[in-house]
Enzyme design. Structure first.
Site, PDB file in Angstrom:
ATOM      1  N   GLU A   1       1.866   6.294  -7.172  1.00 60.35           N
ATOM      2  CA  GLU A   1       0.932   7.346  -7.657  1.00 60.35           C
ATOM      3  C   GLU A   1       1.442   8.671  -7.379  1.00 60.35           C
ATOM      4  OE1 GLU A   1      -2.462   6.632  -5.173  1.00 60.35           O
ATOM      5  OE2 GLU A   1      -3.119   4.934  -6.495  1.00 60.35           O
TER       6      GLU A   1
ATOM      7  N   GLU B   1       0.811  -1.227   0.035  1.00 61.72           N
ATOM      8  CA  GLU B   1       0.188  -0.177  -0.345  1.00 61.72           C
ATOM      9  C   GLU B   1       0.729   1.205  -0.109  1.00 61.72           C
ATOM     10  OE1 GLU B   1      -3.020   2.049  -0.758  1.00 61.72           O
ATOM     11  OE2 GLU B   1      -3.650   0.055  -0.110  1.00 61.72           O
TER      12      GLU B   1
END
Length: 136
Positions: free
Chosen positions: A84, A77
């Site tokens: 991103e 994660e």
């Protein structure tokens, strides 16, 4: 002038002490917790799973598997968030490769999350079945 592969001319001190590296890593985890809803969800899920594991008194090997699964999911994660942000830094406009990079990173989190869920079912399933049979 050629810059070496580490970018030494941009960052005067490229070899911080292990303590500073550790602090940077902790800052990254805290930043992820503060800014990423999905990471917060994984932290809460991990705490819940560890509490249940403690109450059920799972074996040492089961603990190792649970902690490994938690670590992989949380690490994935954080990497997803880093990818991103890097993509967002490079381009603000839509680009198919940027979308692919983000989708691939999210897919990696999904894969490890599903494997972690299967590990959880394998470990906690027998305890749940035993608990249900006692209640009958």
């Amino acid at each position: 002038m050629l810059m070496d592969y580490r970018g030494a001319d941009r960052f005067p001190k490229r070899n911080p002490s292990w303590v500073k590296r550790f602090i940077h890593a902790i800052h990254g985890i805290l930043y992820g917790f503060q800014t990423e809803k999905n990471f917060r969800f994984h932290v809460i899920a991990a705490i819940t799973v560890m509490l249940v594991a403690f109450l059920l008194q799972i074996s040492r090997l089961e603990w190792i598997c649970v902690l490994f699964a938690i670590g992989i999911v949380m690490g994935a994660e954080l990497l997803n968030s880093a990818i991103e942000r890097t993509v967002d830094l490079v381009t603000e406009e839509f680009h198919p490769l940027a979308k692919s990079a983000k989708d691939l990173a999210a897919g990696a989190v999904f894969v490890v999350s599903m494997i972690a869920a299967l590990i959880g079912i394998c470990i906690f399933g027998p305890y749940v079945v035993q608990w249900i049979s006692i209640l009958k």
